[in-house]
Design a protein around this motif. Structure first.
Motif, PDB file in Angstrom:
ATOM      1  N   CYS A  55       0.808  -1.227   0.000  1.00 54.84           N
ATOM      2  CA  CYS A  55       0.000   0.000   0.000  1.00 54.84           C
ATOM      3  C   CYS A  55       0.833   1.264   0.000  1.00 54.84           C
ATOM      4  N   PHE A  56       1.918   1.268   0.738  1.00 51.90           N
ATOM      5  CA  PHE A  56       2.665   2.495   0.950  1.00 51.90           C
ATOM      6  C   PHE A  56       4.004   2.562   0.227  1.00 51.90           C
ATOM      7  N   GLY A  57       4.451   1.482  -0.384  1.00 51.05           N
ATOM      8  CA  GLY A  57       5.752   1.460  -1.047  1.00 51.05           C
ATOM      9  C   GLY A  57       5.961   2.585  -2.038  1.00 51.05           C
ATOM     10  N   PRO A  58       5.063   2.728  -3.034  1.00 55.27           N
ATOM     11  CA  PRO A  58       5.267   3.798  -4.007  1.00 55.27           C
ATOM     12  C   PRO A  58       4.924   5.195  -3.474  1.00 55.27           C
ATOM     13  N   VAL A  59       4.178   5.259  -2.370  1.00 56.03           N
ATOM     14  CA  VAL A  59       3.725   6.544  -1.831  1.00 56.03           C
ATOM     15  C   VAL A  59       4.805   7.191  -0.970  1.00 56.03           C
ATOM     16  N   ARG A  60       5.452   6.404  -0.144  1.00 52.51           N
ATOM     17  CA  ARG A  60       6.529   6.856   0.744  1.00 52.51           C
ATOM     18  C   ARG A  60       6.102   7.985   1.685  1.00 52.51           C
ATOM     19  N   PRO A  61       5.007   7.807   2.453  1.00 54.41           N
ATOM     20  CA  PRO A  61       4.605   8.852   3.396  1.00 54.41           C
ATOM     21  C   PRO A  61       5.584   8.931   4.566  1.00 54.41           C
ATOM     22  N   ALA A  62       5.577  10.059   5.252  1.00 58.72           N
ATOM     23  CA  ALA A  62       6.332  10.155   6.504  1.00 58.72           C
ATOM     24  C   ALA A  62       5.767   9.094   7.445  1.00 58.72           C
ATOM     25  N   ALA A  63       6.625   8.434   8.203  1.00 64.20           N
ATOM     26  CA  ALA A  63       6.156   7.307   9.023  1.00 64.20           C
ATOM     27  C   ALA A  63       6.843   7.281  10.379  1.00 64.20           C
ATOM     28  N   THR A  64       6.083   6.803  11.364  1.00 63.57           N
ATOM     29  CA  THR A  64       6.588   6.601  12.715  1.00 63.57           C
ATOM     30  C   THR A  64       6.055   5.277  13.233  1.00 63.57           C
ATOM     31  N   MET A  65       6.878   4.523  13.935  1.00 60.79           N
ATOM     32  CA  MET A  65       6.439   3.298  14.589  1.00 60.79           C
ATOM     33  C   MET A  65       6.622   3.499  16.087  1.00 60.79           C
ATOM     34  N   LEU A  66       5.551   3.297  16.842  1.00 60.83           N
ATOM     35  CA  LEU A  66       5.597   3.447  18.299  1.00 60.83           C
ATOM     36  C   LEU A  66       5.310   2.124  18.975  1.00 60.83           C
ATOM     37  N   VAL A  67       6.045   1.831  20.016  1.00 60.34           N
ATOM     38  CA  VAL A  67       5.773   0.663  20.840  1.00 60.34           C
ATOM     39  C   VAL A  67       4.942   1.149  22.020  1.00 60.34           C
ATOM     40  N   CYS A  68       3.741   0.592  22.149  1.00 59.07           N
ATOM     41  CA  CYS A  68       2.828   1.046  23.193  1.00 59.07           C
ATOM     42  C   CYS A  68       1.774  -0.014  23.457  1.00 59.07           C
ATOM     43  N   GLY A  69       1.049   0.138  24.546  1.00 54.71           N
ATOM     44  CA  GLY A  69      -0.076  -0.734  24.822  1.00 54.71           C
ATOM     45  C   GLY A  69      -1.267  -0.325  23.965  1.00 54.71           C
ATOM     46  N   LEU A  70      -2.082  -1.305  23.584  1.00 54.07           N
ATOM     47  CA  LEU A  70      -3.293  -1.033  22.820  1.00 54.07           C
ATOM     48  C   LEU A  70      -4.507  -1.361  23.688  1.00 54.07           C
ATOM     49  N   SER A  71      -5.665  -0.899  23.286  1.00 55.14           N
ATOM     50  CA  SER A  71      -6.856  -0.999  24.130  1.00 55.14           C
ATOM     51  C   SER A  71      -7.344  -2.427  24.360  1.00 55.14           C
ATOM     52  N   ASP A  72      -7.019  -3.345  23.465  1.00 55.56           N
ATOM     53  CA  ASP A  72      -7.424  -4.744  23.594  1.00 55.56           C
ATOM     54  C   ASP A  72      -6.166  -5.593  23.524  1.00 55.56           C
ATOM     55  N   PRO A  73      -5.930  -6.466  24.493  1.00 52.25           N
ATOM     56  CA  PRO A  73      -4.692  -7.257  24.487  1.00 52.25           C
ATOM     57  C   PRO A  73      -4.563  -8.191  23.286  1.00 52.25           C
ATOM     58  N   ARG A  74      -5.658  -8.460  22.574  1.00 48.68           N
ATOM     59  CA  ARG A  74      -5.589  -9.295  21.364  1.00 48.68           C
ATOM     60  C   ARG A  74      -5.011  -8.520  20.183  1.00 48.68           C
ATOM     61  N   MET A  75      -5.036  -7.200  20.276  1.00 48.10           N
ATOM     62  CA  MET A  75      -4.565  -6.363  19.175  1.00 48.10           C
ATOM     63  C   MET A  75      -3.044  -6.311  19.162  1.00 48.10           C
ATOM     64  N   LYS A  76      -2.479  -6.539  17.972  1.00 52.35           N
ATOM     65  CA  LYS A  76      -1.029  -6.536  17.823  1.00 52.35           C
ATOM     66  C   LYS A  76      -0.525  -5.359  16.994  1.00 52.35           C
ATOM     67  N   ILE A  77      -1.437  -4.678  16.296  1.00 52.33           N
ATOM     68  CA  ILE A  77      -1.031  -3.517  15.498  1.00 52.33           C
ATOM     69  C   ILE A  77      -2.235  -2.607  15.283  1.00 52.33           C
ATOM     70  N   GLU A  78      -1.972  -1.318  15.305  1.00 51.52           N
ATOM     71  CA  GLU A  78      -2.923  -0.300  14.859  1.00 51.52           C
ATOM     72  C   GLU A  78      -2.177   0.564  13.871  1.00 51.52           C
ATOM     73  N   ILE A  79      -2.900   1.054  12.871  1.00 50.41           N
ATOM     74  CA  ILE A  79      -2.292   1.913  11.861  1.00 50.41           C
ATOM     75  C   ILE A  79      -3.162   3.155  11.725  1.00 50.41           C
ATOM     76  N   GLU A  80      -2.545   4.310  11.843  1.00 46.40           N
ATOM     77  CA  GLU A  80      -3.243   5.596  11.648  1.00 46.40           C
ATOM     78  C   GLU A  80      -2.647   6.258  10.420  1.00 46.40           C
ATOM     79  N   VAL A  81      -3.499   6.871   9.606  1.00 47.65           N
ATOM     80  CA  VAL A  81      -2.998   7.610   8.451  1.00 47.65           C
ATOM     81  C   VAL A  81      -3.602   8.995   8.388  1.00 47.65           C
ATOM     82  N   TYR A  82      -2.865   9.882   7.770  1.00 53.58           N
ATOM     83  CA  TYR A  82      -3.325  11.222   7.447  1.00 53.58           C
ATOM     84  C   TYR A  82      -3.217  11.337   5.931  1.00 53.58           C
ATOM     85  N   ALA A  83      -4.308  11.760   5.301  1.00 47.03           N
ATOM     86  CA  ALA A  83      -4.301  11.882   3.843  1.00 47.03           C
ATOM     87  C   ALA A  83      -4.653  13.307   3.446  1.00 47.03           C
ATOM     88  N   ARG A  84      -4.130  13.698   2.312  1.00 45.51           N
ATOM     89  CA  ARG A  84      -4.431  15.009   1.745  1.00 45.51           C
ATOM     90  C   ARG A  84      -5.419  14.779   0.612  1.00 45.51           C
TER      91      ARG A  84
END
Length: 86
Positions: A55-84
């Protein structure tokens, strides 16, 4: 609502959800300018790279990866995007 135990499948589902939201807003992945990945376990990020590149390879958006707790222990990843909007 079911949540897969596999982080890669969770990433795919996040991207499907994001794709639907972008479409509804009149945008697409090409319009994404910023992405934030949130994971409880840093080691889970690398297995997701091939899926994220689809999805993002050709787009190359600015990116950050954070290590943090999520609201449900079953969740292993959340992804947030900002689009123009075009």
């Amino acid at each position: 609502m079911t949540i897969s135990d596999d982080v890669v499948e969770q990433a795919r589902q996040c991207l499907r959800n994001i794709g639907a939201a972008l479409t509804e807003a009149g945008c697409g992945f090409a319009d994404v300018v910023r992405v934030r990945y949130l994971l409880p376990d840093r080691a889970d990020f690398e297995p997701c790279w091939p899926v994220l590149r689809e999805c993002f390879g050709p787009v190359r958006p600015a990116a950050t990866m954070l290590v943090c707790g999520l609201s449900d222990p079953r969740m292993k990843i959340e992804i947030e995007v900002y689009a123009r909007r075009p």
